[in-house]
Design a protein around this motif. Structure first.
Motif, short mmCIF file in Angstrom:
data_model
loop_
_atom_site.label_atom_id
_atom_site.label_comp_id
_atom_site.label_asym_id
_atom_site.label_seq_id
_atom_site.Cartn_x
_atom_site.Cartn_y
_atom_site.Cartn_z
N PRO A 229 0.80 -1.23 0.00
CA PRO A 229 0.00 0.00 0.00
C PRO A 229 0.83 1.27 0.00
CG PRO A 229 -0.08 -1.07 2.15
CD PRO A 229 0.56 -2.05 1.21
N GLY A 230 2.03 1.23 0.56
CA GLY A 230 2.86 2.42 0.61
C GLY A 230 3.38 2.85 -0.74
N ARG A 231 3.46 1.91 -1.69
CA ARG A 231 4.00 2.22 -3.01
C ARG A 231 2.93 2.24 -4.09
NH1 ARG A 231 9.86 0.54 -4.62
NH2 ARG A 231 9.33 2.35 -5.90
N LEU A 232 1.74 1.75 -3.78
CA LEU A 232 0.68 1.73 -4.78
C LEU A 232 0.34 3.12 -5.33
CD1 LEU A 232 -1.29 -0.02 -6.37
CD2 LEU A 232 -2.93 0.26 -4.49
N PRO A 233 0.40 4.19 -4.52
CA PRO A 233 0.10 5.51 -5.07
C PRO A 233 0.94 5.91 -6.28
CG PRO A 233 0.06 5.61 -2.68
CD PRO A 233 0.57 4.25 -3.05
N GLU A 234 2.14 5.32 -6.42
CA GLU A 234 2.96 5.61 -7.60
C GLU A 234 2.25 5.16 -8.88
OE1 GLU A 234 6.97 4.01 -7.12
OE2 GLU A 234 6.73 4.17 -4.94
N ALA A 235 1.58 4.01 -8.81
CA ALA A 235 0.82 3.52 -9.96
C ALA A 235 -0.48 4.29 -10.12
CB ALA A 235 0.53 2.03 -9.79
N GLU A 236 -1.14 4.59 -9.02
CA GLU A 236 -2.41 5.33 -9.08
C GLU A 236 -2.21 6.71 -9.72
OE1 GLU A 236 -4.67 3.45 -5.19
OE2 GLU A 236 -3.35 5.18 -4.92
N ALA A 237 -1.08 7.34 -9.46
CA ALA A 237 -0.82 8.66 -10.03
C ALA A 237 -0.72 8.60 -11.55
CB ALA A 237 0.47 9.23 -9.45
N ILE A 238 -0.29 7.47 -12.10
CA ILE A 238 -0.22 7.29 -13.54
C ILE A 238 -1.60 7.01 -14.12
CG2 ILE A 238 0.72 5.83 -15.39
CD1 ILE A 238 2.81 7.63 -14.11
N LEU A 239 -2.37 6.16 -13.46
CA LEU A 239 -3.62 5.66 -14.02
C LEU A 239 -4.83 6.56 -13.77
CD1 LEU A 239 -3.20 1.89 -13.06
CD2 LEU A 239 -2.81 2.94 -15.30
N ARG A 240 -4.86 7.25 -12.62
CA ARG A 240 -6.05 8.02 -12.27
C ARG A 240 -6.42 9.07 -13.32
NH1 ARG A 240 -4.79 9.12 -7.59
NH2 ARG A 240 -6.13 7.70 -6.41
N PRO A 241 -5.48 9.89 -13.81
CA PRO A 241 -5.87 10.89 -14.82
C PRO A 241 -6.41 10.24 -16.10
CG PRO A 241 -3.70 11.39 -13.91
CD PRO A 241 -4.06 10.01 -13.42
N LEU A 242 -5.89 9.07 -16.45
CA LEU A 242 -6.37 8.38 -17.65
C LEU A 242 -7.77 7.83 -17.43
CD1 LEU A 242 -3.09 6.44 -18.51
CD2 LEU A 242 -4.04 8.38 -19.76
N VAL A 243 -8.02 7.26 -16.27
CA VAL A 243 -9.35 6.73 -15.96
C VAL A 243 -10.38 7.84 -16.00
CG1 VAL A 243 -10.76 5.77 -14.10
CG2 VAL A 243 -8.55 4.74 -14.64
N ARG A 244 -10.09 8.96 -15.38
CA ARG A 244 -11.06 10.04 -15.31
C ARG A 244 -11.18 10.81 -16.62
NH1 ARG A 244 -11.12 12.20 -9.06
NH2 ARG A 244 -11.12 10.12 -8.14
N GLY A 245 -10.09 10.84 -17.40
CA GLY A 245 -10.14 11.56 -18.66
C GLY A 245 -10.70 10.76 -19.81
N SER A 246 -10.34 9.46 -19.91
CA SER A 246 -10.76 8.65 -21.06
C SER A 246 -12.03 7.84 -20.80
CB SER A 246 -9.64 7.68 -21.45
OG SER A 246 -8.53 8.38 -21.97
N LEU A 247 -12.28 7.45 -19.54
CA LEU A 247 -13.47 6.67 -19.21
C LEU A 247 -14.52 7.54 -18.52
CD1 LEU A 247 -11.71 3.46 -17.81
CD2 LEU A 247 -12.53 3.85 -20.13
N GLY A 248 -14.07 8.26 -17.50
CA GLY A 248 -14.95 9.20 -16.82
C GLY A 248 -16.27 8.59 -16.39
N GLU A 249 -17.39 9.26 -16.75
CA GLU A 249 -18.72 8.81 -16.37
C GLU A 249 -19.39 7.96 -17.46
OE1 GLU A 249 -21.07 12.15 -15.27
OE2 GLU A 249 -19.62 12.92 -13.82
N ASN A 250 -18.67 7.68 -18.52
CA ASN A 250 -19.23 6.96 -19.66
C ASN A 250 -19.26 5.46 -19.37
OD1 ASN A 250 -19.91 5.85 -22.12
ND2 ASN A 250 -18.53 7.13 -23.32
N THR A 251 -20.40 4.96 -18.96
CA THR A 251 -20.49 3.53 -18.61
C THR A 251 -20.25 2.63 -19.81
OG1 THR A 251 -22.90 3.62 -18.88
CG2 THR A 251 -22.03 3.92 -16.64
N GLU A 252 -20.54 3.14 -21.02
CA GLU A 252 -20.29 2.32 -22.21
C GLU A 252 -18.78 2.16 -22.44
OE1 GLU A 252 -22.57 0.49 -23.71
OE2 GLU A 252 -23.78 1.32 -22.08
N ALA A 253 -18.01 3.20 -22.12
CA ALA A 253 -16.56 3.09 -22.23
C ALA A 253 -16.03 2.05 -21.25
CB ALA A 253 -15.90 4.44 -21.98
N TRP A 254 -16.60 2.02 -20.06
CA TRP A 254 -16.22 1.01 -19.08
C TRP A 254 -16.61 -0.39 -19.57
CZ3 TRP A 254 -13.39 1.54 -14.67
CH2 TRP A 254 -13.15 2.84 -14.20
N ALA A 255 -17.77 -0.49 -20.23
CA ALA A 255 -18.20 -1.78 -20.76
C ALA A 255 -17.25 -2.27 -21.85
CB ALA A 255 -19.63 -1.68 -21.30
N VAL A 256 -16.79 -1.36 -22.70
CA VAL A 256 -15.83 -1.72 -23.73
C VAL A 256 -14.54 -2.20 -23.08
CG1 VAL A 256 -14.34 -0.80 -25.57
CG2 VAL A 256 -16.76 -0.19 -25.50
#
Length: 279
Positions: A229-256
């Motif tokens: 858990p102490g090092r996981l934020p390093e990965a979250e910092a990479i992925l979080r902007p992509l999740v919120r920018g490319s998938l966001g609230e679009n449930t169909e994007a999540w389904a894809v």
């Protein structure tokens, strides 16, 4: 949704990076259950999880850096961890930055005997044996004799006069080789390829951004919620902007994404961006 456990773990990891209300809607759309508790499962189940295909060897070191007795017990039982690290675990050696030892042992390890067949340092001492290396097999044997307490001496010796190439390769593939020392060895053209083959990764952020396949990476990172858990934020910092920018609230994007996930051979960032673009 594909019922494969690793698919579910990968989705769980990504959903922790979305807004809470979005995660609720996506779980409903994909029939994904709520996240399991972030605490470690039983020792043997935990060891099985981190031993799965695709998990790099460096995961074990990220786990050791937590300096938690329950996590150390899991690492102790993972296949291939090596007798030297098992001995260090039993001696309560800390691996985290600024860690103070000896660490307490988990109850399940208190009756374990130290490995009896560890490579000795040889008559020339740790550095002398490394300097005498002329073959890869010899390098592995000399590197295996390096204990946690020897790394500073080894780094100083290499700085004074570079160690033989085979010794450097063998040291660099030790999961507990100090990152600064490993970077000193990185000038060889084959370095990156050899490190990847050995499962050595600079950190969870590099792993999240550059390793493949996405499902393997994301499911391994999902175990990081309890394993490192102490090092996981390093990965979250990479992925979080992509999740919120490319998938966001679009449930169909999540389904894809859920549909692509089991067979997608690219990186996690590529999967996220591709899913958003298709939807």
């Amino acid at each position: 949704m594909n019922g494969d456990r690793r698919t579910a773990m990968a989705l769980h990891l990504l959903l922790t990076l979305a807004d809470a209300d979005v995660a609720v809607r996506v779980r409903k759309r994909l029939a994904v259950t709520e996240d399991a508790p972030a605490g470690p499962p039983s020792v043997w189940e935990a060891a099985r999880q981190v031993s799965r295909a695709g998990a790099p060897a460096s995961v074990l070191f990220w786990m050791l850096q937590t300096d938690r007795p329950d996590i150390n017990e899991v690492v102790y039982h993972v296949d291939g961890v090596g007798g030297r690290l098992q001995r260090d675990i039993l001696r309560g050696v800390p691996f985290g930055d600024g860690g103070q030892g000896p660490l307490p042992l988990a109850p399940g390890l208190r009756k374990q005997a130290e490995p009896a067949d560890l490579p000795g340092t040889g008559p020339r001492g740790v550095v002398g044996e490394l300097r005498a290396v002329t073959r890869m097999r010899q390098g592995r044997s000399a590197a295996a004799a390096v204990g946690r307490e020897d790394w500073a001496q080894v780094a100083a010796a290499d700085l004074e006069e570079p160690l033989p190439g085979f010794a450097r390769w063998a040291l660099a593939t030790r999961i507990d080789c100090p990152q600064a020392l490993r970077e000193r060895f990185s000038g060889h053209p084959s370095f990156a390829h050899r490190m990847r083959q050995a499962g050595i990764v600079a950190g969870p952020g590099v792993y999240a951004e550059t390793w493949r396949a996405a499902q393997d990476v994301l499911s391994v990172l999902d175990t990081g919620r309890w394993a490192f858990p102490g090092r996981l934020p390093e990965a979250e910092a990479i992925l979080r902007p992509l999740v919120r920018g490319s998938l966001g609230e679009n449930t169909e994007a999540w389904a894809v994404l859920a549909q692509l996930l089991p067979t997608f051979t690219g990186t996690a960032p590529e999967l996220i961006v591709t899913s958003g673009a298709i939807a």
